[in-house]
Design an enzyme around this catalytic site. Sequence first.
Site, PDB file in Angstrom:
ATOM      1  N   TYR A 111      16.271  29.963   6.312  1.00  0.00           N
ATOM      2  CA  TYR A 111      15.051  30.585   6.833  1.00  0.00           C
ATOM      3  C   TYR A 111      15.095  30.716   8.355  1.00  0.00           C
ATOM      4  O   TYR A 111      15.431  29.759   9.059  1.00  0.00           O
ATOM      5  CB  TYR A 111      13.826  29.755   6.457  1.00  0.00           C
ATOM      6  CG  TYR A 111      13.424  29.898   5.013  1.00  0.00           C
ATOM      7  CD1 TYR A 111      13.040  31.128   4.487  1.00  0.00           C
ATOM      8  CD2 TYR A 111      13.413  28.786   4.173  1.00  0.00           C
ATOM      9  CE1 TYR A 111      12.663  31.255   3.161  1.00  0.00           C
ATOM     10  CE2 TYR A 111      13.032  28.903   2.848  1.00  0.00           C
ATOM     11  CZ  TYR A 111      12.659  30.139   2.343  1.00  0.00           C
ATOM     12  OH  TYR A 111      12.284  30.250   1.040  1.00  0.00           O
ATOM     13  N   LYS A 153       0.836  -1.208   0.000  1.00  0.00           N
ATOM     14  CA  LYS A 153       0.000   0.000   0.000  1.00  0.00           C
ATOM     15  C   LYS A 153       0.868   1.254   0.000  1.00  0.00           C
ATOM     16  O   LYS A 153       2.088   1.179   0.211  1.00  0.00           O
ATOM     17  CB  LYS A 153      -0.973  -0.018   1.183  1.00  0.00           C
ATOM     18  CG  LYS A 153      -0.343   0.022   2.552  1.00  0.00           C
ATOM     19  CD  LYS A 153      -1.363  -0.412   3.597  1.00  0.00           C
ATOM     20  CE  LYS A 153      -0.757  -0.542   4.950  1.00  0.00           C
ATOM     21  NZ  LYS A 153      -1.131   0.470   5.893  1.00  0.00           N
TER      22      LYS A 153
HETATM   23  C1  LIG Z   1      -3.879  -3.675   8.575  1.00  0.00           C
HETATM   24  C2  LIG Z   1      -2.409  -3.588   8.318  1.00  0.00           C
HETATM   25  N1  LIG Z   1      -1.701  -4.719   8.155  1.00  0.00           N
HETATM   26  C3  LIG Z   1      -0.362  -4.688   7.899  1.00  0.00           C
HETATM   27  C4  LIG Z   1       0.315  -3.511   7.821  1.00  0.00           C
HETATM   28  C5  LIG Z   1       1.800  -3.517   7.584  1.00  0.00           C
HETATM   29  O1  LIG Z   1       2.425  -3.022   8.729  1.00  0.00           O
HETATM   30  P1  LIG Z   1       4.014  -2.899   8.832  1.00  0.00           P
HETATM   31  O2  LIG Z   1       4.412  -1.907   7.802  1.00  0.00           O
HETATM   32  O3  LIG Z   1       4.243  -2.434  10.220  1.00  0.00           O
HETATM   33  O4  LIG Z   1       4.552  -4.241   8.558  1.00  0.00           O
HETATM   34  C6  LIG Z   1      -0.372  -2.297   8.013  1.00  0.00           C
HETATM   35  C7  LIG Z   1       0.360  -1.035   7.943  1.00  0.00           C
HETATM   36  O5  LIG Z   1       0.007   0.031   8.310  1.00  0.00           O
HETATM   37  C8  LIG Z   1      -1.780  -2.342   8.262  1.00  0.00           C
HETATM   38  O6  LIG Z   1      -2.483  -1.226   8.454  1.00  0.00           O
END
Ligand SMILES: Cc1ncc(COP(=O)(O)O)c(C=O)c1O
Length: 368
Positions: free
Chosen positions: A259, A35
């Site tokens: 700045y 994601k």
């Molecule tokens: C529902 C869920 N699963 C898995 C993950 C993966 O987490 P990580 O990046 O800590 O492995 C996330 C990340 O935000 C998440 O929201």
Amino acid sequence: MSRPLRALIDLAALRHNYQCACDLFPQSRAIAVLKANAYGHDALRCAKALEGQAPAFAVASIEEALALRAGGIQQPIVLLEGFFEADELPEIARQGFWTALHSQWQVDALLNADLPAPVHAWLKFDSGMHRLGFSAKEFMSNWRALAASGKAMDMHLITHFATADLVDHRYRDIQLEHIAALRAQLESEGFQVPCCLANSPATLTLQGAGTWHRPGVMLYGADPLEQANPYSQTLRPVMTLESELIAVREVAAGEPVGYGGRFVAPRATRIGVVACGYGDGYDRHAREGTPLLVGGKRAPLAGRVSMDMMTVDISHLEDAHVGSRVTLWGRAPDGAELSVSEVANWCDTINYTLLTGVTPRVPRIFST
Ligand SMILES: Cc1ncc(COP(=O)(O)O)c(C=O)c1O
């Protein structure tokens, strides 16, 4: 000549880190979490790199999943937040996406949908995070209803840990007890309850549990744990953010730089100007002294980060010159390393936000 800032993406390191996530949990299968554009690393390129290794991917929304399908990715893709509108369901069924169901309206929408095929349903249990998911009672009644409906297939329990990254595991262990009790109840009714529990920190700290685990940030070589741990040595950074000095200035003692004049030269100071700023995703909250590597050697940030540039004290680096390579995080060509976690500490943030925050104007350069 173009602007020298770029994010080098080492896809071999990604595959290495994915293999580490598999080796830590050999009895479970690892879903690669892609994601937020694979935490800023380019989701499609990362999916392609892992195609031969990862049996499934996970994203936040159908839009992210469809972009992977459009790019030719055939694996199952989990929608971690499920659908946002009921009218996404026919496409989810057609594409064979696996959807989380975290709210009653989603379960009801699936139960009432007229779909070409049953949908892979991952029912979310709120085991203690109190963000998304059902209480144990709601979970069990929804599980029974979905199992009887013929609308859901391959049902799984999915849950998320609130504190897996902390040194103190007491709350995580309470969540594990809630999960075990819920599963025991459903199993006593004759249901199989495969589950998907662990994110990266839980993958590193929890020995076992789950049919699937879903590592994200560790795949990109970033340490998810609060405490020092042996795994951070095993993981390899996937992203190196690098640029160059585009100017070198001699600043007299007592003169301010940048700045607000936050940095005032304590003595005659050589200042290097780096082509990278908050418009590229580098955090403007970086404190005075945040380390950079200039020609592989550490040098402290001097003054506020601006939109396209930042300034660094290179008084101790006689060789530094216009065109010297600057590593904002990752690995310098001579092998020196600056972890994104260390930079994040200096910015009072976490490695996740720095990686996901690298903006689209920074070209990603891939090595396989
Ligand atoms: C529902 C869920 N699963 C898995 C993950 C993966 O987490 P990580 O990046 O800590 O492995 C996330 C990340 O935000 C998440 O929201």
